[in-house]
Design a protein around this motif. Structure first.
Motif: not given
Lengths: 512, 175
Positions: A235-238, A301-302, A269-275
């Motif tokens: 997710q860091i890469n994304v 995920l969504y 949104l990435y920070i909050l949900f992706i991990n």
């Protein structure tokens, strides 16, 4: 070591490039390229072994090469490059001196010692455990120590990034909000802190277990925490890759984000949900309840997928707007057909976006469903999925950016511009074949991490549908083509960095 | 430019096209989100819903007792077991076999207990391509009803050492 306050001004962007930042970026980027070379050689050996017609390596060497391939590519190449990117995004983009350059050198040394330790352990037969090193399969204690040192170094580099943001803010080197590229990298760095914390939580006890201090480690707990590191690092890469898409859009066609609010919200949104969504690795494990799975790997995920969908509109939109402003307004697609396809950065960005989004994203969302995970878990289709995201997506974007970093930051003229321009096409074509081959064979059940899909040595005879072998051959040919593309990248970048003509202070070369 | 600070106040309302795209994306996400829980109720295939721990030694004992009780023969040195209808079935993953070979009846529900006595293994039922992670210390409990007769194979798709690629098991389903 250069004076901390010494800088020059970039003639193209008008940014201040501090000598300390430039040196640190140089060493991290060059090290990254060394690791992609090692990982790439391993990739070729693995591809030639999985191809039943060649079946090159012995099983011992195959599993060793596969372990080395995963670690050198997924961890060392990508993270060394990202550290160079973090220093660029903070110091250069914000016109600021870098925070604590000596500590940044320490971070580099920790990462380098860690990665060498890991590689030595793998190649001396002390750690044939795959990238995931699932407990209770045990490696030599120095392997785990290497990973820990590397993670501490990477975490320190994130600290340097945050420190530089604070210095830039205090010194007022920029006005208003952070530039979008730096904002995106900040999201990546925040995700990195969580990720590396997961790594510490699991690798420190695993290290103690390998020394015999701790007697038992629950393999299921290891899997949960490992994927907090293993998938979250993707997710860091994304996040870093999406930031680079915005940057490449600007460098190649002068694209400007159309609506900063929307782009930035997507990063949040990435920070909050992706991990938390990383738990989809455990969908077919016997440990989690359905409600838990649904909450983390569906609901969370969504919301992260939504963020990617937003970038998927925002980036092509920014490119289209910039191109139309230049007068490419004929029909629906003149903006696209008249784009700089001969410059490596543009096709690298477009292919990265398409391979990541259409192949990696869609397979990821499909395989991340609890029930469909049954059909794809541990199959070669999964390997196809992450080659689309991490290789076709992240690596290709990083490659595209390299062709700009070399003249603008390292002040060397690119040697072999035609090779550089062709490279993204060759690499993308190879990756697409590789991914489709893997996805096809995997959908028919072909397993990942497997020396012999013909099962010639098993006591109970078994063979797959012959279509599996056809797909395996397609994947192998794609792998070979991608290895050619990778060699072109390493060749052009190494030659240019070391032998390229030094550019004069005011000479700017961005023309391919 | 993404490398310069936004010139003006940037918290601006979204454009019409952007709003349409984001709305479509949210609706699509909601559909995906609904499918996963929905399938638990209407779908026929779900992963294990009964998390259970079992020590590898204990699993070894239970599996051995099961094999001894219902053993009907041997093939390539591996016991062949025919459990009675509806019985609890124990399948043991070990380096590098799936033990025992099972003979099941079509249309009968069996409660499978799958675990490992050494490393992590990957249960891959072929040619159906159904895959589960087999974790030592944990019992992967699956309710399986064979719906077609024939011979099925179980491969291992999680790396478990240098003989990993030779690990194949078998299930024979009879009418």
């Amino acid at each position: 070591m250069a004076n901390e306050m010494e800088f020059r001004t970039c003639p193209i962007t008008g940014k201040k490039v501090y000598a300390t930042t430039q040196n640190l970026m140089w060493i991290n980027a060059v090290t990254a390229v060394v690791f992609i070379l090692i990982g790439g050689i391993m990739a070729l050996l693995v591809a030639l072994t999985r191809w039943p017609a060649v079946h090159l390596l012995s099983p011992e060497w195959f599993y060793k090469a596969l372990t080395a391939h995963g670690l050198n590519m997924l961890i060392f190449w990508i993270i060394f490059f990202e550290v160079a990117g973090l220093y660029f995004g903070s110091s250069v983009v914000l016109n600021s001196r870098l925070a604590a350059p000596k500590v940044a050198w320490l971070a580099y040394i920790l990462m380098l010692v860690g990665s060498i330790l890991v590689d030595v352990m793998v190649f001396t037969d002390n750690a044939t455990v795959m990238f995931s090193s699932y407990v209770p399969l045990q490696a030599h204690p120095l392997y785990y120590l290497g990973i820990i040192l590397f993670a501490v170094g990477a975490l320190t580099a994130c600290g340097i990034f945050f420190g530089t943001l604070a210095i830039a803010k205090a010194d007022k080197t920029y006005e208003g909000s952070l530039p979008l590229f730096t904002f995106g990298l900040s999201a990546a760095a925040i995700i990195a802190v969580f990720t590396l914390a997961c790594g510490a939580i699991i690798y420190i006890p695993t290290f103690l277990w390998s020394l015999g201090v701790i007697k038992n480690l629950d393999p299921a707990m290891y899997r949960l925490l490992f994927w907090g590191l293993g998938h979250s690092s993707q997710q860091i890469n994304v996040t870093a890759m999406v930031s680079i898409w915005y940057l490449l859009g600007a460098l190649t066609v002068g694209a400007k984000p159309v609506n900063e609010k929307i782009c930035r919200t997507a990063f949040v949104l990435y920070i909050l949900f992706i991990n938390l969504a990383s738990e989809h690795h455990l969908l077919t494990d016997p440990t989690l309840s359905p409600a838990h799975k649904v909450f983390n790997t569906s609901y969370f995920l969504y919301l992260a997928v939504l963020a990617s969908m937003i970038h998927a509109l925002a980036i092509p939109m920014a490119v289209e707007v910039a191109q139309r402003k230049k007068g490419y307004t004929k029909g629906l697609f003149e903006w696209l057909t008249k784009a700089p396809w001969g410059e490596p950065g543009f096709p690298a960005m477009i292919f990265s976006l398409l391979i990541f989004g259409f192949i990696g994203g869609i397979t990821g969302v499909v395989y991340g469903t609890e029930q469909l995970s049954i059909k794809s878990h541990n199959t070669w289709a999964m390997t196809g999925h992450f080659h689309a995201t991490v290789v076709g997506g992240t690596t290709l974007a990083f490659m595209g950016l390299t062709y700009y970093v070399i003249p603008l930051i390292f002040r060397r003229e690119i040697i072999g511009k035609k090779w550089a321009s062709a490279q993204p096409y060759v690499y993308a074509a190879g990756m697409i074949l590789l991914i489709l081959g893997m996805a096809g064979a995997g959908t028919l059940g072909s397993p990942r991490r497997h020396w012999d899909v013909t099962f010639a040595d098993s006591i109970i005879p078994f063979s797959f549908d012959p279509t599996v072998l056809l797909f395996t051959t397609i994947a192998a040919l794609g792998g070979i083509l991608a290895a050619v593309g990778g060699a072109m990248y390493v060749g052009v970048s190494v030659l240019s960095v070391f032998l390229g003509r030094k550019l004069a202070p005011n000479e700017a070369k961005l023309v391919y | 430019m993404p490398i310069t600070s936004p010139e003006t106040y940037w918290w601006k309302p979204a454009d019409k096209q952007e709003k349409i795209w984001i709305t479509v994306a949210i609706i699509w996400c909601l559909i995906l989100f609904t499918m996963m829980p929905l399938w638990h109720f209407v779908g026929g295939q779900n992963p294990s819903v009964e998390p259970m721990k079992i020590r590898p030694d204990d699993f070894e004992k239970v599996a051995s007792a099961f094999i001894e009780k219902y053993k009907v023969g041997e093939e390539a040195g591996i016991p062949v077991v025919k459990p009675p209808d509806g019985a609890d079935v124990y399948l043991k993953g070990q380096m590098w076999n799936w033990v025992p070979i099972l003979e099941l009846k079509k249309g009968v529900n069996y409660k499978f207990h799958i675990s490992s006595v050494d490393l992590m293994h990957g249960f891959g039922l072929q040619p159906l391509n159904m895959n589960f992670q087999i974790v030592p210390g944990h019992d992967n409990i699956l309710n399986l009803t064979p719906s077609t007769s024939g011979t099925f194979h179980i491969i291992c798709n999680e790396f478990c050492g240098v003989g990993h690629h030779t690990m194949v098991g078998k299930i024979v389903v009879k009418d």
